[in-house]
Design a protein around this motif. Structure first.
Motif, mmCIF file in Angstrom:
data_model
loop_
_atom_site.group_PDB
_atom_site.id
_atom_site.type_symbol
_atom_site.label_atom_id
_atom_site.label_comp_id
_atom_site.label_asym_id
_atom_site.label_seq_id
_atom_site.Cartn_x
_atom_site.Cartn_y
_atom_site.Cartn_z
ATOM 1 N N ILE A 73 0.842 -1.199 0.000
ATOM 2 C CA ILE A 73 0.000 0.000 0.000
ATOM 3 C C ILE A 73 0.877 1.249 0.000
ATOM 4 C CG2 ILE A 73 -1.692 1.301 1.349
ATOM 5 C CD1 ILE A 73 -2.860 -1.407 2.243
ATOM 6 N N ARG A 74 1.985 1.205 0.733
ATOM 7 C CA ARG A 74 2.901 2.355 0.749
ATOM 8 C C ARG A 74 3.423 2.635 -0.659
ATOM 9 N NH1 ARG A 74 7.915 3.287 0.242
ATOM 10 N NH2 ARG A 74 8.536 1.114 0.282
ATOM 11 N N ARG A 75 3.736 1.583 -1.412
ATOM 12 C CA ARG A 75 4.205 1.773 -2.791
ATOM 13 C C ARG A 75 3.115 2.391 -3.669
ATOM 14 N NH1 ARG A 75 6.851 -3.227 -1.745
ATOM 15 N NH2 ARG A 75 5.243 -4.390 -2.822
ATOM 16 N N LEU A 76 1.858 2.006 -3.421
ATOM 17 C CA LEU A 76 0.760 2.611 -4.182
ATOM 18 C C LEU A 76 0.619 4.096 -3.860
ATOM 19 C CD1 LEU A 76 -2.055 -0.098 -3.902
ATOM 20 C CD2 LEU A 76 -0.738 0.505 -5.937
ATOM 21 N N LEU A 77 0.823 4.468 -2.618
ATOM 22 C CA LEU A 77 0.671 5.860 -2.208
ATOM 23 C C LEU A 77 1.797 6.747 -2.726
ATOM 24 C CD1 LEU A 77 -0.550 5.461 1.481
ATOM 25 C CD2 LEU A 77 -1.903 6.051 -0.531
ATOM 26 N N GLU A 78 2.920 6.174 -3.087
ATOM 27 C CA GLU A 78 4.040 6.959 -3.602
ATOM 28 C C GLU A 78 3.758 7.486 -5.006
ATOM 29 O OE1 GLU A 78 7.372 4.349 -3.385
ATOM 30 O OE2 GLU A 78 7.746 4.800 -1.265
ATOM 31 N N GLN A 79 3.002 6.766 -5.796
ATOM 32 C CA GLN A 79 2.729 7.145 -7.180
ATOM 33 C C GLN A 79 1.399 7.891 -7.279
ATOM 34 O OE1 GLN A 79 5.092 6.530 -9.402
ATOM 35 N NE2 GLN A 79 6.227 5.521 -7.754
ATOM 36 N N PRO A 80 1.384 9.082 -7.875
ATOM 37 C CA PRO A 80 0.131 9.827 -7.988
ATOM 38 C C PRO A 80 -0.976 9.064 -8.727
ATOM 39 C CG PRO A 80 1.980 11.259 -8.490
ATOM 40 C CD PRO A 80 2.527 9.863 -8.347
ATOM 41 N N ALA A 81 -0.615 8.247 -9.710
ATOM 42 C CA ALA A 81 -1.617 7.529 -10.490
ATOM 43 C C ALA A 81 -2.323 6.446 -9.664
ATOM 44 C CB ALA A 81 -0.960 6.898 -11.718
ATOM 45 N N THR A 82 -1.648 5.881 -8.678
ATOM 46 C CA THR A 82 -2.232 4.792 -7.882
ATOM 47 C C THR A 82 -2.574 5.220 -6.461
ATOM 48 O OG1 THR A 82 -0.033 4.018 -7.243
ATOM 49 C CG2 THR A 82 -1.022 3.012 -9.212
ATOM 50 N N ARG A 83 -2.403 6.494 -6.164
ATOM 51 C CA ARG A 83 -2.602 6.973 -4.799
ATOM 52 C C ARG A 83 -4.038 6.754 -4.322
ATOM 53 N NH1 ARG A 83 0.176 12.254 -4.441
ATOM 54 N NH2 ARG A 83 1.988 10.911 -4.426
ATOM 55 N N SER A 84 -5.016 6.966 -5.194
ATOM 56 C CA SER A 84 -6.416 6.776 -4.814
ATOM 57 C C SER A 84 -6.684 5.328 -4.411
ATOM 58 C CB SER A 84 -7.325 7.180 -5.974
ATOM 59 O OG SER A 84 -8.668 7.001 -5.631
ATOM 60 N N ASP A 85 -6.145 4.384 -5.170
ATOM 61 C CA ASP A 85 -6.292 2.966 -4.824
ATOM 62 C C ASP A 85 -5.601 2.660 -3.494
ATOM 63 O OD1 ASP A 85 -7.699 2.408 -7.140
ATOM 64 O OD2 ASP A 85 -5.885 1.884 -8.270
#
Length: 171
Positions: A73-85
């Motif tokens: 989840i931390r890796r998802l939050l680092e990228q603006p494109a996947t932050r919502s997920d």
């Protein structure tokens, strides 16, 4: 030179000699019942400590699993494109963690302020980032969440990790 004749007293003395008798080895078993009691108490104490440790280890399995799920989840939050997920998954993770620790009837229906109050009452005092997550980020569109600075995601991950590690489940 002729061999000398042994003295009869010496002959008698030599015939009366026996081999050296060694004492019995000292037993390792305790000689008094007090030592048996001490050994029994220590054994029972060690068994109880091991059972408690095992019970606590098993009871905290959900915490270890939740903490392991934070890294993706931390890796998802680092990228603006996947932050919502990432924010959506983080909200789900907090709820699933709470459901694993408390009865479903107590946690499942909580939302909004009640949910935030529950997290504050049962976890660490620093839940401000979790309030952001639960009140705002989960419900905004992708474009709003993508524009957030990356430190917001880091703050939310740190707050979530702190809550998972320190929340108090009453028996």
């Amino acid at each position: 030179m002729e061999p000398s004749k042994p003295d009869p007293a010496l002959q008698t003395a030599l015939l009366s000699l026996r081999d050296i008798v060694l004492p019995e080895p000292v037993s390792w078993l305790p000689q008094t019942w007090g030592w048996v009691l001490v050994a029994a108490v220590l054994t029972v104490g060690i068994v109880i400590a091991a059972l408690r440790w095992t019970s606590r280890y098993r009871a905290n399995a959900y915490r270890r699993e939740a903490l392991a799920m934070l890294e993706p989840i931390r890796r998802l939050l680092e990228q603006p494109a996947t932050r919502s997920d990432g924010f959506r998954q983080l909200g789900e993770l907090v709820k699933r963690t709470a459901l694993a620790a408390w009865p479903r009837s107590e946690v499942a229906s909580l939302s909004n302020e009640d949910w935030v109050a529950f997290l504050k009452d049962n976890g660490s005092t620093d839940t401000h980032a979790l309030e952001w997550l639960l009140d705002d980020f989960e419900y905004h569109g992708r474009h709003v969440v993508a524009g957030l600075p990356s430190r917001v995601g880091t703050d939310v991950i740190v707050a979530t990790r702190s809550w998972i590690e320190s929340h108090d489940v009453s028996a």
